[in-house]
Design an enzyme around this catalytic site. Sequence first.
Site, PDB file in Angstrom:
ATOM      1  N   LYS A 226       1.077  -1.335  -0.284  1.00 51.63           N
ATOM      2  CA  LYS A 226      -0.031  -0.433   0.392  1.00 51.63           C
ATOM      3  C   LYS A 226       1.060   1.823   0.110  1.00 51.63           C
ATOM      4  O   LYS A 226       0.991   2.147  -0.988  1.00 51.63           O
ATOM      5  CB  LYS A 226      -0.996   0.386   1.293  1.00 51.63           C
ATOM      6  CG  LYS A 226      -1.500   1.321   1.406  1.00 51.63           C
ATOM      7  CD  LYS A 226      -2.357   1.684   0.360  1.00 51.63           C
ATOM      8  CE  LYS A 226      -2.951   3.234   0.669  1.00 51.63           C
ATOM      9  NZ  LYS A 226      -3.938   3.218   0.438  1.00 51.63           N
ATOM     10  N   CYS A 280      -2.971  11.319   1.302  1.00 51.48           N
ATOM     11  CA  CYS A 280      -2.176   9.913   1.645  1.00 51.48           C
ATOM     12  C   CYS A 280      -1.625   9.905   0.382  1.00 51.48           C
ATOM     13  O   CYS A 280       0.346   9.551   1.364  1.00 51.48           O
ATOM     14  CB  CYS A 280      -3.377   9.001   0.449  1.00 51.48           C
ATOM     15  SG  CYS A 280      -4.999   8.863   0.970  1.00 51.48           S
TER      16      CYS A 280
HETATM   17  N1  SAJ Z   1      -1.854  14.890  -9.078  1.00 54.00           N
HETATM   18  C1  SAJ Z   1      -1.155  16.033  -9.852  1.00 54.00           C
HETATM   19  N2  SAJ Z   1      -0.844  15.338 -10.993  1.00 54.00           N
HETATM   20  C2  SAJ Z   1      -1.291  14.392 -11.364  1.00 54.00           C
HETATM   21  C3  SAJ Z   1      -2.392  13.212 -10.559  1.00 54.00           C
HETATM   22  C4  SAJ Z   1      -2.057  13.656  -9.781  1.00 54.00           C
HETATM   23  O1  SAJ Z   1      -0.689  17.271  -9.408  1.00 54.00           O
HETATM   24  O2  SAJ Z   1      -0.862  13.798 -12.654  1.00 54.00           O
HETATM   25  C5  SAJ Z   1      -2.340  15.272  -7.584  1.00 54.00           C
HETATM   26  C6  SAJ Z   1      -3.711  15.506  -7.080  1.00 54.00           C
HETATM   27  O3  SAJ Z   1      -4.115  16.941  -8.184  1.00 54.00           O
HETATM   28  C7  SAJ Z   1      -3.442  15.606  -6.093  1.00 54.00           C
HETATM   29  C8  SAJ Z   1      -2.364  14.434  -5.639  1.00 54.00           C
HETATM   30  O4  SAJ Z   1      -1.555  14.229  -6.630  1.00 54.00           O
HETATM   31  O5  SAJ Z   1      -3.215  16.901  -5.809  1.00 54.00           O
HETATM   32  C9  SAJ Z   1      -2.983  12.991  -5.131  1.00 54.00           C
HETATM   33  O6  SAJ Z   1      -4.587  12.895  -5.950  1.00 54.00           O
HETATM   34  P1  SAJ Z   1      -4.467  11.765  -6.774  1.00 54.00           P
HETATM   35  O7  SAJ Z   1      -5.519  11.224  -7.601  1.00 54.00           O
HETATM   36  O8  SAJ Z   1      -3.124  10.520  -7.352  1.00 54.00           O
HETATM   37  O9  SAJ Z   1      -4.679  10.494  -5.234  1.00 54.00           O
HETATM   38  P2  SAJ Z   1      -5.641  10.340  -4.433  1.00 54.00           P
HETATM   39  O10 SAJ Z   1      -4.685  11.342  -3.141  1.00 54.00           O
HETATM   40  O11 SAJ Z   1      -6.818  11.446  -4.016  1.00 54.00           O
HETATM   41  O12 SAJ Z   1      -5.999   8.972  -3.331  1.00 54.00           O
HETATM   42  C10 SAJ Z   1      -4.290   7.865  -4.165  1.00 54.00           C
HETATM   43  C11 SAJ Z   1      -4.521   6.693  -4.453  1.00 54.00           C
HETATM   44  N3  SAJ Z   1      -3.455   5.947  -4.619  1.00 54.00           N
HETATM   45  C12 SAJ Z   1      -3.017   6.200  -6.018  1.00 54.00           C
HETATM   46  O13 SAJ Z   1      -3.304   5.911  -7.095  1.00 54.00           O
HETATM   47  C13 SAJ Z   1      -1.201   5.209  -5.880  1.00 54.00           C
HETATM   48  C14 SAJ Z   1      -6.179   6.114  -3.961  1.00 54.00           C
HETATM   49  O14 SAJ Z   1      -6.392   4.859  -5.075  1.00 54.00           O
HETATM   50  C15 SAJ Z   1      -5.669   5.599  -2.781  1.00 54.00           C
HETATM   51  O15 SAJ Z   1      -7.012   4.557  -2.174  1.00 54.00           O
HETATM   52  C16 SAJ Z   1      -5.711   6.888  -1.763  1.00 54.00           C
HETATM   53  O16 SAJ Z   1      -3.832   7.474  -2.339  1.00 54.00           O
HETATM   54  C17 SAJ Z   1      -5.498   6.609  -0.517  1.00 54.00           C
HETATM   55  O17 SAJ Z   1      -5.965   6.696   0.342  1.00 54.00           O
HETATM   56  O18 SAJ Z   1      -4.132   6.278  -0.422  1.00 54.00           O
END
Ligand code: SAJ
Length: 426
Positions: A226, A280
Amino acid sequence: MPPASPGCAGTHGFGRVSVIGLGYVGLPAAAVFAEHGVEVVGVDTNPEVVACINRGQPHVGEPRLDALLRRVVEAGRLRATTAPEPADAFIIAVPTPLARAGEAGRPDLSHVEAAARAIAPVLSAGTLVVVESTVPVGTTERVATLLAGLRPDLTFPPEAGEAASVQVAHCPERVLPGQVLHEVVHTPRVIGGLTRRCAERAASLYRIMAQGECRLTDARTAELAKLAENAYRDVNIAFANELSLICDRLGIDVWELIALANLHPRVDILQPGPGVGGHCIAVDPWFIVAASPEEARLIRTARQVNDAKPQHVCARVRDRAAQLKRPVIACLGLSYKKDIDDLRESPAVEIVRLLAEERVGELLVVEPHIAALPPELARLGLALHEFDQAVERANLVLLLVDHGRFLEVSRDTLKDKIVVDTRGVW
Ligand code: SAJ
Protein backbone atom coordinates in the site's frame (compact mmCIF):
# COMPACT_ATOMS: atom_id res chain seq x y z
CA MET A 1 -24.36 -2.48 -7.63
CA PRO A 2 -26.12 -5.81 -7.04
CA PRO A 3 -29.18 -5.87 -4.83
CA ALA A 4 -28.84 -7.01 -1.25
CA SER A 5 -29.06 -10.73 -0.76
CA PRO A 6 -29.89 -11.19 2.92
CA GLY A 7 -29.55 -14.95 2.66
CA CYS A 8 -25.80 -14.80 1.99
CA ALA A 9 -24.93 -13.77 5.55
CA GLY A 10 -25.25 -17.41 6.57
CA THR A 11 -22.87 -18.81 3.92
CA HIS A 12 -19.93 -16.47 4.54
CA GLY A 13 -20.36 -16.41 8.30
CA PHE A 14 -20.45 -12.63 8.70
CA GLY A 15 -23.89 -11.75 9.98
CA ARG A 16 -22.71 -8.49 11.51
CA VAL A 17 -19.73 -6.39 10.46
CA SER A 18 -18.52 -3.37 12.38
CA VAL A 19 -16.58 -0.55 10.73
CA ILE A 20 -14.52 1.54 13.13
CA GLY A 21 -14.00 5.07 11.78
CA LEU A 22 -16.70 6.47 9.50
CA GLY A 23 -14.68 8.85 7.35
CA TYR A 24 -13.86 9.03 3.64
CA VAL A 25 -12.94 5.34 3.59
CA GLY A 26 -14.95 3.71 6.40
CA LEU A 27 -18.34 5.22 5.62
CA PRO A 28 -18.53 4.16 1.96
CA ALA A 29 -17.21 0.69 2.88
CA ALA A 30 -19.85 0.37 5.62
CA ALA A 31 -22.61 1.42 3.23
CA VAL A 32 -21.46 -0.99 0.51
CA PHE A 33 -21.31 -3.96 2.93
CA ALA A 34 -24.82 -3.03 4.11
CA GLU A 35 -26.01 -2.88 0.50
CA HIS A 36 -24.78 -6.46 0.12
CA GLY A 37 -27.05 -7.73 2.86
CA VAL A 38 -24.76 -7.61 5.90
CA GLU A 39 -25.90 -5.94 9.11
CA VAL A 40 -23.37 -3.14 9.60
CA VAL A 41 -22.65 -1.27 12.81
CA GLY A 42 -20.55 1.82 12.15
CA VAL A 43 -18.56 3.26 15.03
CA ASP A 44 -17.17 6.77 15.25
CA THR A 45 -15.92 8.78 18.21
CA ASN A 46 -17.67 11.93 16.94
CA PRO A 47 -21.33 11.97 18.11
CA GLU A 48 -22.26 14.56 15.45
CA VAL A 49 -20.98 12.26 12.70
CA VAL A 50 -22.93 9.36 14.24
CA ALA A 51 -26.15 11.42 14.42
CA CYS A 52 -25.73 12.62 10.85
CA ILE A 53 -25.22 9.08 9.52
CA ASN A 54 -28.22 7.77 11.46
CA ARG A 55 -30.31 10.40 9.65
CA GLY A 56 -29.05 8.85 6.40
CA GLN A 57 -26.84 11.83 5.59
CA PRO A 58 -23.15 11.42 4.76
CA HIS A 59 -20.82 13.98 6.36
CA VAL A 60 -18.24 13.48 3.59
CA GLY A 61 -18.73 14.52 -0.02
CA GLU A 62 -18.55 11.50 -2.31
CA PRO A 63 -20.58 11.02 -5.50
CA ARG A 64 -23.63 8.70 -5.09
CA LEU A 65 -22.98 8.13 -1.38
CA ASP A 66 -26.05 10.19 -0.35
CA ALA A 67 -28.56 7.92 -2.04
CA LEU A 68 -26.82 4.70 -0.99
CA LEU A 69 -26.53 5.75 2.64
CA ARG A 70 -30.17 6.81 2.79
CA ARG A 71 -31.24 3.44 1.37
CA VAL A 72 -29.24 1.28 3.78
CA VAL A 73 -30.08 3.37 6.86
CA GLU A 74 -33.79 3.37 6.00
CA ALA A 75 -33.64 -0.39 5.43
CA GLY A 76 -32.15 -0.77 8.93
CA ARG A 77 -29.00 -2.44 7.60
CA LEU A 78 -26.57 0.27 8.71
CA ARG A 79 -26.60 2.15 11.97
CA ALA A 80 -23.92 4.22 13.66
CA THR A 81 -22.89 4.42 17.30
CA THR A 82 -20.05 5.77 19.42
CA ALA A 83 -19.58 2.53 21.41
CA PRO A 84 -18.40 -0.71 19.74
CA GLU A 85 -20.73 -3.72 19.91
CA PRO A 86 -19.94 -7.40 19.33
CA ALA A 87 -19.62 -8.34 15.65
CA ASP A 88 -18.25 -11.16 13.48
CA ALA A 89 -15.72 -8.82 11.89
CA PHE A 90 -14.25 -5.43 12.72
CA ILE A 91 -12.75 -3.23 10.03
CA ILE A 92 -10.51 -0.49 11.40
CA ALA A 93 -10.57 2.50 9.03
CA VAL A 94 -9.28 5.39 11.13
CA PRO A 95 -6.78 8.08 10.06
CA THR A 96 -3.03 7.54 10.32
CA PRO A 97 -1.59 11.03 9.93
CA LEU A 98 1.97 12.20 10.45
CA ALA A 99 2.74 13.31 13.99
CA ARG A 100 4.49 16.33 12.46
CA ALA A 101 4.38 17.57 8.89
CA GLY A 102 7.19 16.76 6.48
CA GLU A 103 10.43 14.93 6.88
CA ALA A 104 10.59 15.06 10.67
CA GLY A 105 7.13 13.50 10.88
CA ARG A 106 6.58 10.02 12.26
CA PRO A 107 3.43 8.00 11.67
CA ASP A 108 0.83 8.78 14.33
CA LEU A 109 -0.81 5.46 15.19
CA SER A 110 -2.79 6.75 18.15
CA HIS A 111 -6.15 6.42 16.32
CA VAL A 112 -5.42 2.81 15.33
CA GLU A 113 -4.40 1.97 18.89
CA ALA A 114 -7.48 3.70 20.30
CA ALA A 115 -9.67 1.72 17.87
CA ALA A 116 -8.02 -1.55 18.98
CA ARG A 117 -8.53 -0.66 22.65
CA ALA A 118 -12.17 0.22 21.95
CA ILE A 119 -13.02 -3.10 20.28
CA ALA A 120 -10.99 -5.31 22.65
CA PRO A 121 -13.80 -5.72 25.22
CA VAL A 122 -16.33 -6.91 22.61
CA LEU A 123 -14.10 -9.44 20.80
CA SER A 124 -14.88 -13.13 21.07
CA ALA A 125 -13.50 -16.40 19.72
CA GLY A 126 -14.03 -16.51 15.95
CA THR A 127 -13.89 -12.74 15.43
CA LEU A 128 -11.94 -11.28 12.51
CA VAL A 129 -10.12 -7.94 12.92
CA VAL A 130 -9.00 -6.17 9.74
CA VAL A 131 -6.83 -3.06 9.64
CA GLU A 132 -7.77 -1.07 6.52
CA SER A 133 -5.99 2.13 7.54
CA THR A 134 -2.70 2.78 5.76
CA VAL A 135 -0.03 1.82 8.28
CA PRO A 136 3.73 1.35 8.63
CA VAL A 137 5.14 -2.15 8.23
CA GLY A 138 4.59 -4.20 11.39
CA THR A 139 1.51 -2.32 12.61
CA THR A 140 -0.97 -5.18 12.05
CA GLU A 141 1.15 -7.42 14.22
CA ARG A 142 1.39 -4.70 16.88
CA VAL A 143 -2.40 -4.37 16.86
CA ALA A 144 -2.73 -8.12 17.43
CA THR A 145 -0.18 -8.00 20.27
CA LEU A 146 -2.03 -5.06 21.85
CA LEU A 147 -5.33 -6.97 21.65
CA ALA A 148 -3.68 -10.08 23.10
CA GLY A 149 -2.55 -8.05 26.11
CA LEU A 150 -6.06 -6.71 26.64
CA ARG A 151 -7.81 -10.08 26.14
CA PRO A 152 -5.75 -12.85 27.79
CA ASP A 153 -8.83 -15.11 27.61
CA LEU A 154 -8.53 -15.23 23.78
CA THR A 155 -5.63 -16.33 21.56
CA PHE A 156 -4.06 -14.22 18.81
CA PRO A 157 -1.80 -15.00 15.82
CA PRO A 158 1.51 -13.55 17.10
CA GLU A 159 1.60 -16.23 19.81
CA ALA A 160 -0.90 -18.88 18.73
CA GLY A 161 -0.25 -18.82 14.95
CA GLU A 162 -2.82 -20.74 12.88
CA ALA A 163 -4.54 -21.94 16.05
CA ALA A 164 -5.46 -18.41 17.17
CA SER A 165 -9.10 -17.91 18.16
CA VAL A 166 -9.14 -14.33 16.80
CA GLN A 167 -7.94 -13.68 13.23
CA VAL A 168 -6.11 -10.46 12.34
CA ALA A 169 -5.33 -9.17 8.83
CA HIS A 170 -4.41 -6.05 6.88
CA CYS A 171 -6.45 -5.15 3.83
CA PRO A 172 -5.36 -1.68 2.76
CA GLU A 173 -7.96 0.57 1.24
CA ARG A 174 -7.06 1.69 -2.29
CA VAL A 175 -10.06 3.79 -3.25
CA LEU A 176 -9.72 7.03 -5.16
CA PRO A 177 -11.69 9.91 -3.61
CA GLY A 178 -14.38 10.88 -6.10
CA GLN A 179 -14.71 7.28 -7.36
CA VAL A 180 -14.92 5.45 -4.05
CA LEU A 181 -18.19 3.59 -4.61
CA HIS A 182 -16.94 2.13 -7.86
CA GLU A 183 -13.41 1.37 -6.67
CA VAL A 184 -14.38 -0.18 -3.34
CA VAL A 185 -16.11 -2.93 -5.29
CA HIS A 186 -13.92 -3.24 -8.40
CA THR A 187 -10.32 -2.46 -7.40
CA PRO A 188 -8.33 -5.64 -6.71
CA ARG A 189 -7.67 -6.24 -3.02
CA VAL A 190 -4.38 -7.09 -1.36
CA ILE A 191 -5.13 -9.11 1.75
CA GLY A 192 -2.31 -9.70 4.18
CA GLY A 193 -2.92 -12.12 7.02
CA LEU A 194 -0.82 -12.58 10.13
CA THR A 195 -1.36 -16.25 9.22
CA ARG A 196 -2.73 -17.91 6.10
CA ARG A 197 -5.99 -18.58 7.92
CA CYS A 198 -6.30 -14.89 8.80
CA ALA A 199 -5.85 -13.93 5.14
CA GLU A 200 -8.40 -16.49 3.96
CA ARG A 201 -10.96 -15.38 6.49
CA ALA A 202 -10.45 -11.71 5.54
CA ALA A 203 -10.77 -12.63 1.86
CA SER A 204 -14.12 -14.30 2.54
CA LEU A 205 -15.26 -11.06 4.18
CA TYR A 206 -14.27 -8.85 1.23
CA ARG A 207 -15.66 -11.31 -1.32
CA ILE A 208 -19.12 -10.44 0.01
CA MET A 209 -18.88 -7.23 -2.00
CA ALA A 210 -15.58 -7.22 -3.95
CA GLN A 211 -15.79 -7.97 -7.65
CA GLY A 212 -12.06 -7.45 -8.24
CA GLU A 213 -9.41 -10.04 -7.47
CA CYS A 214 -8.55 -10.70 -3.80
CA ARG A 215 -4.81 -11.53 -3.67
CA LEU A 216 -3.57 -13.12 -0.46
CA THR A 217 -0.21 -12.40 1.16
CA ASP A 218 1.28 -11.79 4.60
CA ALA A 219 0.48 -8.64 6.58
CA ARG A 220 3.91 -6.98 6.29
CA THR A 221 3.97 -7.32 2.51
CA ALA A 222 0.44 -5.92 2.27
CA GLU A 223 1.42 -2.99 4.48
CA LEU A 224 4.41 -2.11 2.30
CA ALA A 225 2.46 -2.73 -0.94
CA LYS A 226 0.00 0.00 0.00
CA LEU A 227 2.77 2.45 0.91
CA ALA A 228 4.66 1.57 -2.28
CA GLU A 229 1.61 2.32 -4.44
CA ASN A 230 1.30 5.84 -3.13
CA ALA A 231 5.06 6.44 -3.14
CA TYR A 232 5.17 5.25 -6.76
CA ARG A 233 2.60 7.85 -7.71
CA ASP A 234 4.36 10.54 -5.69
CA VAL A 235 7.68 9.83 -7.42
CA ASN A 236 6.02 9.98 -10.83
CA ILE A 237 4.23 13.24 -10.07
CA ALA A 238 7.54 14.63 -8.76
CA PHE A 239 9.10 13.79 -12.12
CA ALA A 240 6.40 15.83 -13.87
CA ASN A 241 6.75 18.67 -11.36
CA GLU A 242 10.53 18.73 -11.77
CA LEU A 243 10.08 18.87 -15.55
CA SER A 244 7.77 21.87 -15.09
CA LEU A 245 10.52 23.75 -13.22
CA ILE A 246 13.08 22.85 -15.91
CA CYS A 247 10.65 24.00 -18.61
CA ASP A 248 10.00 27.29 -16.80
CA ARG A 249 13.72 27.96 -16.72
CA LEU A 250 14.20 27.04 -20.37
CA GLY A 251 11.09 28.81 -21.65
CA ILE A 252 9.40 25.62 -22.89
CA ASP A 253 5.70 24.75 -22.53
CA VAL A 254 5.71 21.74 -20.18
CA TRP A 255 2.25 20.56 -21.27
CA GLU A 256 3.24 20.38 -24.89
CA LEU A 257 6.52 18.74 -23.91
CA ILE A 258 4.75 15.99 -21.94
CA ALA A 259 2.17 15.41 -24.67
CA LEU A 260 5.02 14.94 -27.15
CA ALA A 261 7.07 12.67 -24.89
CA ASN A 262 3.97 10.58 -24.16
CA LEU A 263 3.63 9.78 -27.86
CA HIS A 264 6.42 7.31 -27.22
CA PRO A 265 4.81 3.90 -26.64
CA ARG A 266 6.71 3.27 -23.40
CA VAL A 267 6.53 6.76 -21.86
CA ASP A 268 3.61 7.91 -19.73
CA ILE A 269 4.55 11.06 -17.82
CA LEU A 270 1.96 12.32 -15.33
CA GLN A 271 0.76 15.91 -15.07
CA PRO A 272 2.57 18.64 -13.16
CA GLY A 273 0.45 20.75 -10.85
CA PRO A 274 0.61 23.15 -7.91
CA GLY A 275 1.92 20.35 -5.65
CA VAL A 276 0.63 17.09 -4.22
CA GLY A 277 -2.15 17.13 -1.69
CA GLY A 278 -4.55 14.80 0.05
CA HIS A 279 -4.10 12.72 3.14
CA CYS A 280 -2.42 9.81 1.33
CA ILE A 281 0.16 10.54 -1.33
CA ALA A 282 1.52 13.57 0.52
CA VAL A 283 1.81 11.52 3.73
CA ASP A 284 2.35 7.80 3.13
CA PRO A 285 5.80 7.98 1.45
CA TRP A 286 7.13 9.44 4.73
CA PHE A 287 6.15 6.15 6.43
CA ILE A 288 8.65 4.39 4.18
CA VAL A 289 11.30 7.06 4.77
CA ALA A 290 10.79 6.80 8.54
CA ALA A 291 11.22 3.01 8.43
CA SER A 292 14.18 2.90 6.05
CA PRO A 293 15.76 6.39 5.95
CA GLU A 294 19.07 5.45 4.34
CA GLU A 295 17.59 3.47 1.49
CA ALA A 296 14.53 5.62 0.69
CA ARG A 297 16.51 8.34 -1.12
CA LEU A 298 14.38 8.68 -4.25
CA ILE A 299 11.16 8.54 -2.25
CA ARG A 300 12.38 11.29 0.09
CA THR A 301 13.53 13.50 -2.78
CA ALA A 302 10.19 13.10 -4.57
CA ARG A 303 8.40 14.30 -1.44
CA GLN A 304 10.71 17.31 -1.26
CA VAL A 305 10.20 18.16 -4.94
CA ASN A 306 6.41 17.98 -4.62
CA ASP A 307 6.36 19.86 -1.32
CA ALA A 308 8.41 22.69 -2.84
CA LYS A 309 6.01 23.25 -5.76
CA PRO A 310 3.66 25.65 -3.94
CA GLN A 311 6.56 28.05 -3.28
CA HIS A 312 7.45 27.92 -6.96
CA VAL A 313 3.86 28.76 -7.96
CA CYS A 314 3.91 31.65 -5.49
CA ALA A 315 7.11 33.04 -6.93
CA ARG A 316 5.57 32.93 -10.41
CA VAL A 317 2.43 34.73 -9.26
CA ARG A 318 4.57 37.33 -7.45
CA ASP A 319 6.54 37.98 -10.65
CA ARG A 320 3.43 38.32 -12.77
CA ALA A 321 1.64 40.48 -10.18
CA ALA A 322 4.61 42.85 -10.15
CA GLN A 323 3.57 43.88 -13.68
CA LEU A 324 0.27 45.22 -12.32
CA LYS A 325 -0.32 48.53 -10.54
CA ARG A 326 -2.95 47.10 -8.25
CA PRO A 327 -3.07 43.29 -8.48
CA VAL A 328 -6.47 41.71 -7.88
CA ILE A 329 -5.97 37.95 -7.96
CA ALA A 330 -8.78 35.42 -8.39
CA CYS A 331 -7.52 32.21 -6.73
CA LEU A 332 -9.59 29.42 -8.25
CA GLY A 333 -9.96 26.28 -6.16
CA LEU A 334 -8.76 25.17 -2.73
CA SER A 335 -9.36 21.41 -2.68
CA TYR A 336 -6.43 19.06 -3.22
CA LYS A 337 -7.83 17.92 -6.56
CA LYS A 338 -10.74 18.50 -8.90
CA ASP A 339 -14.44 18.18 -8.13
CA ILE A 340 -14.13 17.26 -4.44
CA ASP A 341 -14.48 19.21 -1.19
CA ASP A 342 -11.40 17.75 0.55
CA LEU A 343 -8.86 20.41 1.58
CA ARG A 344 -6.48 18.14 3.49
CA GLU A 345 -2.80 18.87 2.73
CA SER A 346 -4.01 20.88 -0.25
CA PRO A 347 -1.24 22.77 -2.07
CA ALA A 348 -3.87 25.30 -3.20
CA VAL A 349 -4.55 26.27 0.43
CA GLU A 350 -0.83 26.67 1.03
CA ILE A 351 -0.38 28.83 -2.07
CA VAL A 352 -3.24 31.14 -1.07
CA ARG A 353 -1.87 31.36 2.46
CA LEU A 354 1.63 32.25 1.18
CA LEU A 355 0.23 34.88 -1.22
CA ALA A 356 -1.84 36.42 1.58
CA GLU A 357 1.07 36.49 4.02
CA GLU A 358 3.29 38.07 1.39
CA ARG A 359 0.53 40.58 0.55
CA VAL A 360 0.99 39.98 -3.16
CA GLY A 361 -2.31 41.67 -3.98
CA GLU A 362 -6.02 41.59 -3.21
CA LEU A 363 -7.02 37.91 -3.16
CA LEU A 364 -10.49 36.72 -4.21
CA VAL A 365 -10.74 33.07 -3.15
CA VAL A 366 -13.17 30.80 -5.00
CA GLU A 367 -14.06 27.24 -3.96
CA PRO A 368 -17.57 26.18 -4.97
CA HIS A 369 -17.39 22.94 -2.95
CA ILE A 370 -17.17 24.49 0.50
CA ALA A 371 -19.37 26.83 2.55
CA ALA A 372 -16.66 28.46 4.69
CA LEU A 373 -12.94 29.06 4.40
CA PRO A 374 -10.60 26.94 6.53
CA PRO A 375 -9.50 28.82 9.68
CA GLU A 376 -5.90 29.34 8.51
CA LEU A 377 -7.21 31.40 5.58
CA ALA A 378 -10.15 33.06 7.34
CA ARG A 379 -7.82 34.43 10.00
CA LEU A 380 -5.80 36.18 7.27
CA GLY A 381 -8.87 38.27 6.47
CA LEU A 382 -9.74 36.36 3.28
CA ALA A 383 -13.29 35.58 2.17
CA LEU A 384 -14.99 33.20 -0.25
CA HIS A 385 -16.18 34.71 -3.54
CA GLU A 386 -18.46 33.64 -6.38
CA PHE A 387 -16.60 32.36 -9.43
CA ASP A 388 -18.05 34.76 -12.03
CA GLN A 389 -17.65 37.93 -9.95
CA ALA A 390 -14.12 37.03 -8.88
CA VAL A 391 -12.95 36.38 -12.44
CA GLU A 392 -14.68 39.54 -13.63
CA ARG A 393 -13.00 41.74 -10.99
CA ALA A 394 -9.54 40.16 -11.14
CA ASN A 395 -6.68 41.32 -13.34
CA LEU A 396 -4.74 38.11 -12.57
CA VAL A 397 -6.48 34.73 -12.62
CA LEU A 398 -4.70 31.90 -10.82
CA LEU A 399 -6.15 28.46 -11.58
CA LEU A 400 -5.23 26.12 -8.71
CA VAL A 401 -7.77 23.30 -9.16
CA ASP A 402 -9.25 22.07 -12.43
CA HIS A 403 -12.84 21.86 -11.16
CA GLY A 404 -15.28 21.21 -14.02
CA ARG A 405 -17.00 24.53 -13.30
CA PHE A 406 -13.79 26.49 -13.95
CA LEU A 407 -13.17 24.88 -17.31
CA GLU A 408 -16.35 26.40 -18.75
CA VAL A 409 -14.98 29.95 -18.59
CA SER A 410 -14.87 31.65 -21.99
CA ARG A 411 -11.59 32.76 -23.57
CA ASP A 412 -13.12 36.23 -23.94
CA THR A 413 -13.48 36.62 -20.19
CA LEU A 414 -9.78 35.86 -19.67
CA LYS A 415 -8.42 37.73 -22.67
CA ASP A 416 -7.28 40.96 -20.95
CA LYS A 417 -6.08 39.29 -17.77
CA ILE A 418 -2.85 37.68 -16.72
CA VAL A 419 -3.49 33.95 -16.38
CA VAL A 420 -1.43 31.51 -14.29
CA ASP A 421 -2.77 28.02 -14.98
CA THR A 422 -1.11 25.52 -12.63
CA ARG A 423 -3.09 22.60 -14.11
CA GLY A 424 -2.51 23.21 -17.80
CA VAL A 425 -6.19 22.99 -18.67
CA TRP A 426 -6.77 26.44 -20.16
N1 SAJ B 1 -1.65 14.92 -9.02
C1 SAJ B 1 -0.81 15.65 -9.85
N2 SAJ B 1 -0.55 15.15 -11.09
C2 SAJ B 1 -1.06 13.97 -11.54
C3 SAJ B 1 -1.90 13.23 -10.68
C4 SAJ B 1 -2.18 13.72 -9.42
O1 SAJ B 1 -0.32 16.72 -9.50
O2 SAJ B 1 -0.78 13.61 -12.68
C5 SAJ B 1 -1.95 15.43 -7.67
C6 SAJ B 1 -3.43 15.71 -7.43
O3 SAJ B 1 -3.78 16.97 -7.91
C7 SAJ B 1 -3.52 15.59 -5.93
C8 SAJ B 1 -2.49 14.51 -5.60
O4 SAJ B 1 -1.65 14.42 -6.73
O5 SAJ B 1 -3.14 16.80 -5.29
C9 SAJ B 1 -3.06 13.16 -5.29
O6 SAJ B 1 -4.18 12.87 -6.10
P1 SAJ B 1 -4.46 11.43 -6.72
O7 SAJ B 1 -5.71 11.53 -7.49
O8 SAJ B 1 -3.27 10.94 -7.47
O9 SAJ B 1 -4.59 10.45 -5.48
P2 SAJ B 1 -5.43 10.50 -4.09
O10 SAJ B 1 -4.52 11.03 -3.03
O11 SAJ B 1 -6.74 11.14 -4.25
O12 SAJ B 1 -5.66 8.93 -3.84
C10 SAJ B 1 -4.52 8.08 -3.75
C11 SAJ B 1 -4.74 6.88 -4.69
N3 SAJ B 1 -3.48 6.15 -4.83
C12 SAJ B 1 -2.95 5.86 -6.03
O13 SAJ B 1 -3.44 6.22 -7.08
C13 SAJ B 1 -1.70 5.04 -6.03
C14 SAJ B 1 -5.86 5.98 -4.16
O14 SAJ B 1 -5.98 4.82 -4.96
C15 SAJ B 1 -5.56 5.60 -2.71
O15 SAJ B 1 -6.59 4.78 -2.17
C16 SAJ B 1 -5.50 6.87 -1.90
O16 SAJ B 1 -4.39 7.66 -2.40
C17 SAJ B 1 -5.29 6.49 -0.45
O17 SAJ B 1 -6.27 6.57 0.31
O18 SAJ B 1 -4.18 6.07 -0.10
